[in-house]
Motif scaffolding. Structure first.
Motif, PDB file in Angstrom:
ATOM      1  N   PRO A  31       3.478   3.155 -11.137  1.00 38.87           N
ATOM      2  CA  PRO A  31       4.262   2.447 -10.123  1.00 38.87           C
ATOM      3  C   PRO A  31       3.505   2.382  -8.802  1.00 38.87           C
ATOM      4  CG  PRO A  31       5.108   4.654 -10.432  1.00 38.87           C
ATOM      5  CD  PRO A  31       4.039   4.453 -11.471  1.00 38.87           C
ATOM      6  N   ASN A  32       3.786   1.357  -8.018  1.00 39.14           N
ATOM      7  CA  ASN A  32       3.135   1.162  -6.729  1.00 39.14           C
ATOM      8  C   ASN A  32       3.865   1.996  -5.676  1.00 39.14           C
ATOM      9  OD1 ASN A  32       1.729   0.207  -4.569  1.00 39.14           O
ATOM     10  ND2 ASN A  32       2.598  -1.848  -4.618  1.00 39.14           N
ATOM     11  N   LEU A  33       3.489   3.279  -5.567  1.00 41.48           N
ATOM     12  CA  LEU A  33       4.182   4.198  -4.659  1.00 41.48           C
ATOM     13  C   LEU A  33       3.563   4.184  -3.277  1.00 41.48           C
ATOM     14  CD1 LEU A  33       4.745   7.261  -6.986  1.00 41.48           C
ATOM     15  CD2 LEU A  33       6.363   5.486  -6.372  1.00 41.48           C
ATOM     16  N   CYS A  34       4.435   4.244  -2.252  1.00 37.83           N
ATOM     17  CA  CYS A  34       4.005   4.244  -0.860  1.00 37.83           C
ATOM     18  C   CYS A  34       4.684   5.407  -0.146  1.00 37.83           C
ATOM     19  CB  CYS A  34       4.410   2.942  -0.165  1.00 37.83           C
ATOM     20  SG  CYS A  34       3.959   1.470  -1.041  1.00 37.83           S
ATOM     21  N   ASN A  35       3.961   6.065   0.733  1.00 34.84           N
ATOM     22  CA  ASN A  35       4.552   7.087   1.597  1.00 34.84           C
ATOM     23  C   ASN A  35       5.066   6.399   2.855  1.00 34.84           C
ATOM     24  OD1 ASN A  35       3.874   9.334  -0.063  1.00 34.84           O
ATOM     25  ND2 ASN A  35       1.774   9.171   0.662  1.00 34.84           N
ATOM     26  N   VAL A  36       6.390   6.399   3.035  1.00 33.48           N
ATOM     27  CA  VAL A  36       6.985   5.686   4.163  1.00 33.48           C
ATOM     28  C   VAL A  36       7.943   6.611   4.906  1.00 33.48           C
ATOM     29  CG1 VAL A  36       6.808   3.418   3.097  1.00 33.48           C
ATOM     30  CG2 VAL A  36       8.856   4.762   2.759  1.00 33.48           C
ATOM     31  N   SER A  37       8.181   6.278   6.168  1.00 40.22           N
ATOM     32  CA  SER A  37       9.197   6.938   6.977  1.00 40.22           C
ATOM     33  C   SER A  37      10.312   5.943   7.214  1.00 40.22           C
ATOM     34  CB  SER A  37       8.619   7.396   8.313  1.00 40.22           C
ATOM     35  OG  SER A  37       7.622   8.358   8.113  1.00 40.22           O
ATOM     36  N   LEU A  38      11.515   6.294   6.766  1.00 44.82           N
ATOM     37  CA  LEU A  38      12.658   5.408   6.921  1.00 44.82           C
ATOM     38  C   LEU A  38      13.656   6.027   7.877  1.00 44.82           C
ATOM     39  CD1 LEU A  38      13.191   4.317   3.225  1.00 44.82           C
ATOM     40  CD2 LEU A  38      12.189   2.987   5.067  1.00 44.82           C
ATOM     41  N   ALA A  55      11.222  -0.757  -4.129  1.00 41.45           N
ATOM     42  CA  ALA A  55      12.348  -0.062  -3.491  1.00 41.45           C
ATOM     43  C   ALA A  55      12.366  -0.309  -1.986  1.00 41.45           C
ATOM     44  CB  ALA A  55      12.267   1.435  -3.780  1.00 41.45           C
ATOM     45  N   LEU A  56      11.197  -0.397  -1.378  1.00 40.57           N
ATOM     46  CA  LEU A  56      11.119  -0.671   0.058  1.00 40.57           C
ATOM     47  C   LEU A  56      11.708  -2.039   0.376  1.00 40.57           C
ATOM     48  CD1 LEU A  56      10.187   0.315   2.803  1.00 40.57           C
ATOM     49  CD2 LEU A  56       7.943  -0.628   2.308  1.00 40.57           C
ATOM     50  N   ARG A  57      11.409  -3.029  -0.449  1.00 40.11           N
ATOM     51  CA  ARG A  57      11.981  -4.364  -0.274  1.00 40.11           C
ATOM     52  C   ARG A  57      13.495  -4.335  -0.462  1.00 40.11           C
ATOM     53  NH1 ARG A  57       9.745  -8.607  -3.917  1.00 40.11           N
ATOM     54  NH2 ARG A  57      10.819  -9.949  -2.449  1.00 40.11           N
ATOM     55  N   THR A  58      13.965  -3.541  -1.426  1.00 38.83           N
ATOM     56  CA  THR A  58      15.396  -3.453  -1.693  1.00 38.83           C
ATOM     57  C   THR A  58      16.126  -2.766  -0.543  1.00 38.83           C
ATOM     58  OG1 THR A  58      14.846  -3.276  -4.031  1.00 38.83           O
ATOM     59  CG2 THR A  58      17.090  -2.738  -3.420  1.00 38.83           C
ATOM     60  N   VAL A  59      15.528  -1.742   0.037  1.00 38.04           N
ATOM     61  CA  VAL A  59      16.128  -1.061   1.184  1.00 38.04           C
ATOM     62  C   VAL A  59      16.300  -2.046   2.338  1.00 38.04           C
ATOM     63  CG1 VAL A  59      15.675   0.663   2.973  1.00 38.04           C
ATOM     64  CG2 VAL A  59      15.362   1.254   0.582  1.00 38.04           C
ATOM     65  N   HIS A  61      16.507  -5.293   2.091  1.00 31.08           N
ATOM     66  CA  HIS A  61      17.460  -6.328   1.693  1.00 31.08           C
ATOM     67  C   HIS A  61      18.909  -5.852   1.841  1.00 31.08           C
ATOM     68  CE1 HIS A  61      19.088  -9.706  -0.553  1.00 31.08           C
ATOM     69  NE2 HIS A  61      19.751  -8.839  -1.306  1.00 31.08           N
ATOM     70  N   ARG A  62      19.156  -4.590   1.507  1.00 34.22           N
ATOM     71  CA  ARG A  62      20.521  -4.055   1.574  1.00 34.22           C
ATOM     72  C   ARG A  62      20.937  -3.670   2.986  1.00 34.22           C
ATOM     73  NH1 ARG A  62      21.252  -0.198  -3.728  1.00 34.22           N
ATOM     74  NH2 ARG A  62      20.962  -1.834  -5.277  1.00 34.22           N
ATOM     75  N   GLY A  63      20.018  -3.686   3.929  1.00 34.13           N
ATOM     76  CA  GLY A  63      20.388  -3.412   5.308  1.00 34.13           C
ATOM     77  C   GLY A  63      20.091  -2.012   5.793  1.00 34.13           C
ATOM     78  N   GLY A  64      19.120  -1.358   5.223  1.00 32.91           N
ATOM     79  CA  GLY A  64      18.702  -0.053   5.709  1.00 32.91           C
ATOM     80  C   GLY A  64      18.893   1.052   4.695  1.00 32.91           C
ATOM     81  N   LEU A  65      18.398   2.224   5.063  1.00 35.40           N
ATOM     82  CA  LEU A  65      18.425   3.379   4.175  1.00 35.40           C
ATOM     83  C   LEU A  65      19.852   3.828   3.875  1.00 35.40           C
ATOM     84  CD1 LEU A  65      16.802   5.584   2.679  1.00 35.40           C
ATOM     85  CD2 LEU A  65      16.852   6.901   4.795  1.00 35.40           C
ATOM     86  N   ASP A  66      20.713   3.837   4.884  1.00 32.58           N
ATOM     87  CA  ASP A  66      22.086   4.306   4.684  1.00 32.58           C
ATOM     88  C   ASP A  66      22.826   3.442   3.672  1.00 32.58           C
ATOM     89  OD1 ASP A  66      21.400   6.082   6.635  1.00 32.58           O
ATOM     90  OD2 ASP A  66      22.593   5.137   8.209  1.00 32.58           O
ATOM     91  N   ALA A  67      22.733   2.131   3.820  1.00 31.05           N
ATOM     92  CA  ALA A  67      23.419   1.223   2.895  1.00 31.05           C
ATOM     93  C   ALA A  67      22.865   1.352   1.482  1.00 31.05           C
ATOM     94  CB  ALA A  67      23.292  -0.215   3.389  1.00 31.05           C
ATOM     95  N   PHE A  68      21.553   1.534   1.361  1.00 28.68           N
ATOM     96  CA  PHE A  68      20.947   1.684   0.042  1.00 28.68           C
ATOM     97  C   PHE A  68      21.448   2.945  -0.644  1.00 28.68           C
ATOM     98  CE2 PHE A  68      17.844   3.239  -2.942  1.00 28.68           C
ATOM     99  CZ  PHE A  68      17.487   2.105  -3.642  1.00 28.68           C
ATOM    100  N   LEU A  69      21.435   4.067   0.081  1.00 33.16           N
ATOM    101  CA  LEU A  69      21.832   5.337  -0.524  1.00 33.16           C
ATOM    102  C   LEU A  69      23.306   5.354  -0.911  1.00 33.16           C
ATOM    103  CD1 LEU A  69      19.880   7.879   1.672  1.00 33.16           C
ATOM    104  CD2 LEU A  69      19.453   7.300  -0.702  1.00 33.16           C
TER     105      LEU A  69
END
Length: 97
Positions: A31-38, A55-59, A61-69
Motif C-alpha cells: 500500500p502507498n503509506l504516508c506519514n501525515v499529521s492530521l 485514506a488521506l483523500r477520503t479524510v 472528502h468527508r470533511g476532516g479527521l473527526d468526521a472520518f473517525l
C-alpha cells in the motif's frame, strides 16, 4: 512496523508476476503509506498517523479527521485510531451537554 493503514485497514496484497511466456512468480503489492499529521478540530491537536494516500483523500472528502473517525467501523481502525475516536465522542457529548 506493519505495512497497514491506520484508518482504512488497507494491507499488503499478494499476486503473481506474469511474464510474456506466461511464467508466474509470486509478488507483493504494497500500500502507498504516508506519514501525515492530521488536525482534530474537536480536540484541537494534531496527531501523527501512517495512512494510505487513498485514506488521506477520503479524510479530506468527508470533511476532516473527526468526521472520518465517527463514520468508520471498528474493524478497519487501528487501536490508536479507536482511542482517538472515543476521545472525540466524549468531547462532543460534553460540549453538547
Amino acid at each position: 512496523m506493519a505495512r497497514r493503514c491506520e484508518l482504512t485497514g488497507k494491507d499488503v496484497m499478494t499476486g503473481n508476476n506474469v511474464s510474456h511466456a506466461n511464467n508466474k512468480s509470486r509478488r507483493r503489492f504494497l500500500p502507498n503509506l504516508c506519514n501525515v499529521s492530521l488536525m482534530s478540530e474537536t480536540l484541537g491537536e494534531t496527531y501523527k498517523l501512517r495512512i494510505s494516500a487513498h485514506a488521506l483523500r477520503t479524510v479530506e472528502h468527508r470533511g476532516g479527521l473527526d468526521a472520518f473517525l465517527l463514520k468508520a467501523s471498528d474493524s478497519e481502525l487501528s487501536t490508536k485510531a479507536r482511542l482517538l475516536r472515543t476521545e472525540i465522542k466524549r468531547r462532543q457529548q460534553a460540549a453538547a451537554a
